[in-house]
Design an enzyme around this catalytic site. Structure first.
Site, PDB file in Angstrom:
ATOM      1  N   HIS A  42      42.755  52.817  51.242  1.00  0.00           N
ATOM      2  CA  HIS A  42      43.121  52.526  49.809  1.00  0.00           C
ATOM      3  C   HIS A  42      41.923  52.885  48.935  1.00  0.00           C
ATOM      4  CE1 HIS A  42      45.853  49.568  51.537  1.00  0.00           C
ATOM      5  NE2 HIS A  42      46.264  49.692  50.045  1.00  0.00           N
TER       6      HIS A  42
ATOM      7  N   LYS B 159      39.561  48.491  45.684  1.00  0.00           N
ATOM      8  CA  LYS B 159      40.168  47.418  46.442  1.00  0.00           C
ATOM      9  C   LYS B 159      39.156  46.457  46.882  1.00  0.00           C
ATOM     10  CE  LYS B 159      43.613  46.075  49.899  1.00  0.00           C
ATOM     11  NZ  LYS B 159      44.301  45.208  48.703  1.00  0.00           N
TER      12      LYS B 159
HETATM   13  N1  LIG Z   1      52.057  42.868  46.874  1.00  0.00           N
HETATM   14  C1  LIG Z   1      51.981  44.189  46.503  1.00  0.00           C
HETATM   15  O1  LIG Z   1      52.862  45.047  46.782  1.00  0.00           O
HETATM   16  C2  LIG Z   1      50.650  44.743  45.938  1.00  0.00           C
HETATM   17  C3  LIG Z   1      50.443  46.227  45.387  1.00  0.00           C
HETATM   18  C4  LIG Z   1      49.368  46.331  44.562  1.00  0.00           C
HETATM   19  C5  LIG Z   1      48.315  45.303  44.411  1.00  0.00           C
HETATM   20  N2  LIG Z   1      48.465  44.335  45.029  1.00  0.00           N
HETATM   21  C6  LIG Z   1      47.142  43.181  44.783  1.00  0.00           C
HETATM   22  O2  LIG Z   1      47.499  42.679  43.450  1.00  0.00           O
HETATM   23  C7  LIG Z   1      46.334  42.157  42.980  1.00  0.00           C
HETATM   24  C8  LIG Z   1      45.666  42.894  41.667  1.00  0.00           C
HETATM   25  O3  LIG Z   1      45.692  44.126  42.012  1.00  0.00           O
HETATM   26  P1  LIG Z   1      45.333  45.429  40.750  1.00  0.00           P
HETATM   27  O4  LIG Z   1      44.935  46.469  41.594  1.00  0.00           O
HETATM   28  O5  LIG Z   1      46.413  45.192  39.753  1.00  0.00           O
HETATM   29  O6  LIG Z   1      43.879  44.414  40.634  1.00  0.00           O
HETATM   30  P2  LIG Z   1      43.176  44.989  39.139  1.00  0.00           P
HETATM   31  O7  LIG Z   1      43.476  46.102  38.278  1.00  0.00           O
HETATM   32  O8  LIG Z   1      41.737  44.549  39.326  1.00  0.00           O
HETATM   33  O9  LIG Z   1      43.853  43.715  38.101  1.00  0.00           O
HETATM   34  C9  LIG Z   1      43.623  42.113  38.329  1.00  0.00           C
HETATM   35  C10 LIG Z   1      44.086  41.356  37.058  1.00  0.00           C
HETATM   36  O10 LIG Z   1      44.144  40.079  37.443  1.00  0.00           O
HETATM   37  C11 LIG Z   1      43.085  39.469  36.217  1.00  0.00           C
HETATM   38  N3  LIG Z   1      42.409  38.561  36.935  1.00  0.00           N
HETATM   39  C12 LIG Z   1      41.433  38.786  37.926  1.00  0.00           C
HETATM   40  N4  LIG Z   1      40.917  37.476  38.405  1.00  0.00           N
HETATM   41  C13 LIG Z   1      41.347  36.509  37.229  1.00  0.00           C
HETATM   42  C14 LIG Z   1      41.123  34.981  36.938  1.00  0.00           C
HETATM   43  N5  LIG Z   1      40.336  34.447  37.710  1.00  0.00           N
HETATM   44  N6  LIG Z   1      41.945  34.728  36.185  1.00  0.00           N
HETATM   45  C15 LIG Z   1      42.762  35.374  35.378  1.00  0.00           C
HETATM   46  N7  LIG Z   1      42.948  36.633  35.479  1.00  0.00           N
HETATM   47  C16 LIG Z   1      42.446  37.267  36.342  1.00  0.00           C
HETATM   48  C17 LIG Z   1      42.383  40.846  35.788  1.00  0.00           C
HETATM   49  O11 LIG Z   1      42.008  40.331  34.473  1.00  0.00           O
HETATM   50  P3  LIG Z   1      40.565  40.958  33.812  1.00  0.00           P
HETATM   51  O12 LIG Z   1      40.998  42.391  33.571  1.00  0.00           O
HETATM   52  O13 LIG Z   1      40.422  40.015  32.772  1.00  0.00           O
HETATM   53  O14 LIG Z   1      39.508  40.867  35.052  1.00  0.00           O
HETATM   54  C18 LIG Z   1      43.478  41.767  35.811  1.00  0.00           C
HETATM   55  O15 LIG Z   1      44.220  41.931  34.859  1.00  0.00           O
HETATM   56  C19 LIG Z   1      45.311  42.537  44.390  1.00  0.00           C
HETATM   57  O16 LIG Z   1      45.126  41.350  44.940  1.00  0.00           O
HETATM   58  C20 LIG Z   1      45.978  43.409  44.836  1.00  0.00           C
HETATM   59  O17 LIG Z   1      45.514  43.730  46.181  1.00  0.00           O
HETATM   60  C21 LIG Z   1      49.471  43.826  45.712  1.00  0.00           C
END
Ligand SMILES: NC(=O)c1ccc[n+]([C@@H]2O[C@H](COP(=O)([O-])OP(=O)(O)OC[C@H]3O[C@@H](n4cnc5c(N)ncnc54)[C@H](OP(=O)(O)O)[C@@H]3O)[C@@H](O)[C@H]2O)c1
Length: 245
Positions: free
Chosen positions: A132, A136
């Site tokens: 990844h 991550k």
């Molecule tokens: N299931 C699937 O198919 C799949 C696919 C891809 C990713 N994921 C997972 O999805 C999650 C997000 O991935 P990403 O790549 O999009 O991450 P990212 O770009 O870091 O985005 C995370 C988002 O969550 C918000 N956030 C983080 N902590 C928070 C809190 N305590 N309260 C409220 N909002 C909060 C962040 O807001 P701020 O900008 O304000 O920090 C940001 O908008 C991860 O766990 C990843 O492993 C899953």
């Protein structure tokens, strides 16, 4: 029209989800939520929340979904056992799809792995390798762990007991009952997973490579459509794709 709210709308996945909802004929964007928003206010009236954030944020969002009866599609990864139990408890009050990988392709791979592991239950060493991007924060990926769980279940092994996470130093010969995990981090790789069945005289690799985050958004919308007919319960992508019927 399905009224969709997106948590973590500013994130990598959040942005993909907002675009996917806006492009879908049968969905409308009810709210694009950010940290600090009054969730109870902004979620009211939504049919479903799609949440790709962090475990603590997801659980706090789910408690509000359960109160309001808003369904939820949870893509966040990195939950520990206690957090998973808390997540499951909210499914008694609202309907939830929880999947560490929302991609249709990955979920087809999980099905293939079940078949492969049952057929190669002896004489094959099983290793799971995932790559990844550099940002991550959890490892191994939720998808790699889910692949390990599927393989362990198919072989009647306890993943907790047989998983080996990385190796270093004088490790001794490989114990055939183990399932190994190797994690690679770097660059902008969206998500590559390979399960290797290494036998004597042959190797089988079952791989999935993601080249666009849109696959997770499209899978999430499929999950949201599936939830439209549900009021409570915890579901996975295997339910969404009809593998359990
Ligand atoms: N299931 C699937 O198919 C799949 C696919 C891809 C990713 N994921 C997972 O999805 C999650 C997000 O991935 P990403 O790549 O999009 O991450 P990212 O770009 O870091 O985005 C995370 C988002 O969550 C918000 N956030 C983080 N902590 C928070 C809190 N305590 N309260 C409220 N909002 C909060 C962040 O807001 P701020 O900008 O304000 O920090 C940001 O908008 C991860 O766990 C990843 O492993 C899953």
């Amino acid at each position: 029209m399905i009224k969709v709210a997106i948590a973590g709308a500013s994130g990598r996945m959040g942005q993909m989800l907002v675009a996917a909802v806006q492009a879908a004929d049968d969905c409308t964007l009810h709210a694009a939520l950010s940290r600090g928003d009054d969730l109870a206010l902004r979620l009211a009236g939504a049919d479903v929340l799609i949440d790709f954030t962090r475990p603590e944020a997801t659980l706090s969002n789910l408690s509000i979904c359960a109160e309001l009866g808003v369904r939820a599609v949870i893509g966040t990864t990195g939950f520990d056992a206690a957090q998973k139990a808390e997540l499951a408890s909210y499914a008694e009050r609202t309907a939830i799809v929880f999947a560490p990988n929302m991609s249709v392709g990955v979920n087809v791979v999980l099905k293939l792995l079940d078949m492969a592991a049952r057929a190669m239950n002896e004489g094959f060493d099983i290793e799971i390798i995932e790559t990844h991007h550099r940002n991550k924060v959890d490892a191994p990926s939720g998808t790699a762990l889910q692949m390990g769980q599927v393989v362990a279940d198919a072989l009647g092994r306890d993943l907790q007991a047989c998983a080996v996470y990385g190796r270093e130093g004088v490790t001794g010969v490989r114990d055939p009952s183990t399932i190994g995990f190797a994690t690679v981090r770097g660059g902008d790789v969206i998500g590559d997973h390979t399960v290797l069945f290494a036998g004597t005289g042959e190797r089988i690799e079952v791989s999935h490579k993601a080249s666009n985050r849109g696959i997770y958004a499209q899978g999430s919308l499929r999950a949201a459509r599936f939830l439209a007919s549900k009021t409570t319960g915890l579901f996975g992508m295997n339910d969404v794709l009809g593998f359990n019927t």
